[in-house]
Design a protein around this motif. Structure first.
Motif, PDB file in Angstrom:
ATOM      1  N   UNK A 255       0.790  -1.280  -0.077  1.00  0.00           N
ATOM      2  CA  UNK A 255      -0.004   0.109  -0.078  1.00  0.00           C
ATOM      3  C   UNK A 255       0.958   1.051  -0.002  1.00  0.00           C
ATOM      4  N   UNK A 256       1.936   1.056   0.478  1.00  0.00           N
ATOM      5  CA  UNK A 256       3.137   2.545   0.436  1.00  0.00           C
ATOM      6  C   UNK A 256       3.395   2.618  -1.023  1.00  0.00           C
ATOM      7  N   UNK A 257       3.563   1.571  -1.736  1.00  0.00           N
ATOM      8  CA  UNK A 257       3.828   1.622  -3.508  1.00  0.00           C
ATOM      9  C   UNK A 257       2.535   2.215  -4.032  1.00  0.00           C
ATOM     10  N   UNK A 258       1.239   1.819  -3.575  1.00  0.00           N
ATOM     11  CA  UNK A 258       0.172   2.468  -4.316  1.00  0.00           C
ATOM     12  C   UNK A 258       0.031   3.959  -3.835  1.00  0.00           C
ATOM     13  N   UNK A 259       0.608   4.521  -2.621  1.00  0.00           N
ATOM     14  CA  UNK A 259       0.469   5.728  -2.247  1.00  0.00           C
ATOM     15  C   UNK A 259       1.497   6.481  -3.122  1.00  0.00           C
ATOM     16  N   UNK A 260       2.789   5.874  -3.267  1.00  0.00           N
ATOM     17  CA  UNK A 260       3.678   6.672  -4.042  1.00  0.00           C
ATOM     18  C   UNK A 260       3.250   6.899  -5.407  1.00  0.00           C
ATOM     19  N   UNK A 261       2.279   5.836  -5.969  1.00  0.00           N
ATOM     20  CA  UNK A 261       1.910   6.112  -7.396  1.00  0.00           C
ATOM     21  C   UNK A 261       0.834   7.469  -7.373  1.00  0.00           C
ATOM     22  N   UNK A 262       0.044   7.191  -6.242  1.00  0.00           N
ATOM     23  CA  UNK A 262      -0.879   8.225  -6.028  1.00  0.00           C
ATOM     24  C   UNK A 262      -0.288   9.660  -6.004  1.00  0.00           C
ATOM     25  N   UNK A 263       0.850   9.843  -5.362  1.00  0.00           N
ATOM     26  CA  UNK A 263       1.697  10.990  -5.128  1.00  0.00           C
ATOM     27  C   UNK A 263       2.363  11.228  -6.450  1.00  0.00           C
ATOM     28  N   UNK A 264       2.601  10.311  -7.030  1.00  0.00           N
ATOM     29  CA  UNK A 264       3.224  10.874  -8.386  1.00  0.00           C
ATOM     30  C   UNK A 264       2.388  11.331  -9.386  1.00  0.00           C
ATOM     31  N   UNK A 265       1.098  10.764  -9.367  1.00  0.00           N
ATOM     32  CA  UNK A 265       0.161  11.126 -10.103  1.00  0.00           C
ATOM     33  C   UNK A 265      -0.372  12.761 -10.032  1.00  0.00           C
ATOM     34  N   UNK A 266      -0.287  12.946  -8.711  1.00  0.00           N
ATOM     35  CA  UNK A 266      -0.904  14.198  -8.232  1.00  0.00           C
ATOM     36  C   UNK A 266       0.317  15.408  -8.440  1.00  0.00           C
ATOM     37  N   UNK A 267       1.570  14.824  -8.413  1.00  0.00           N
ATOM     38  CA  UNK A 267       2.509  15.731  -8.675  1.00  0.00           C
ATOM     39  C   UNK A 267       2.854  16.059 -10.098  1.00  0.00           C
ATOM     40  N   UNK A 268       2.380  15.206 -11.053  1.00  0.00           N
ATOM     41  CA  UNK A 268       2.270  15.420 -12.772  1.00  0.00           C
ATOM     42  C   UNK A 268       1.139  16.057 -13.042  1.00  0.00           C
TER      43      UNK A 268
END
Length: 226
Positions: A212-225
């Protein structure tokens, strides 16, 4: 256990755990951080030693220190409270799994029993140092492989939305901590059952936490883009 041996080994273990946490969550290392880590390791080794002298709470010392570490990350390293909880859970899980795995591996191949380890200050010292070395090796591997997560803000005043992944991670952390604490309280007088059961709790919850930390990392990357 000898005060000097315990303090030296504890400081090494704390430094190893900090190395894993900071590398896993990609904290920028600098001289200020290293000084803070050294001071915290020394102070918490004292807390660990003297709480273990009280039979009623000795086995619970790790869980007593847990909220202290959350506050330390929030105050000294400026990590938001929820993130501090998650980071410290990851560190706690690694700090349990690594020494328990090494103890079980050595005891199964050498004939040394868990009871002998628990009753021997010298063996405890050796396993604590081994745990510290293994944690530093894990941190080095994470760094070389460029693993880790980017979603920890560098300032606790930064707004961080509490997403679905955040809720799942928080629930998982709460479940793992409560179950480990209950098992520790029940089996605190039975060293062998204690380390196996609590180790299993973290062995199951840590991979789920990482997922789930990886999932959150993907969410963070999507928000940053965006």
């Amino acid at each position: 256990m000898s005060y000097v041996l315990f303090v030296v080994a504890s400081i090494a273990e704390y430094i190893g755990t900090f190395a894993v946490m900071f590398t896993l969550f990609r904290f920028p290392y600098n001289r200020d951080f290293l000084v803070k880590i050294a001071l915290i390791a020394v102070l918490m080794s004292q807390v660990s030693y003297f709480t273990r002298l009280v039979p009623e709470i000795g086995s619970l010392t790790t869980f007593i220190q847990f909220p202290i570490f959350i506050a330390i990350f929030w105050l000294l390293f400026r990590v938001p409270m929820w993130h501090s909880l998650w980071i410290n859970f990851a560190g706690l899980a690694v700090a349990f799994i690594v020494p328990i795995a090494s103890v079980l591996a050595v005891s199964s191949t050498s004939g040394i029993t868990l009871t002998q380890i628990n009753e021997s200050p010298t063996l405890q010292f050796a396993f604590q140092l081994l745990s510290a070395v293994l944690q530093i090796a894990i941190a080095r591997t994470i760094y070389i492989r460029n693993w880790g997560f980017d979603w920890v803000p560098s300032d606790r005043r930064v707004y961080t939305p509490f997403t679905r992944s955040s809720a799942v991670i928080t629930a998982l952390v709460a479940f793992g901590l409560v179950l480990a604490l209950v098992l520790t309280a029940i089996f605190r007088h039975n060293f062998e059952d204690y380390i196996v059961l609590v180790g299993c709790v973290f062995l199951v919850t840590l991979p789920t936490f990482i997922f789930f930390a990886i999932r959150k990392d993907e969410e963070h990357a999507a928000e940053s883009s965006d």
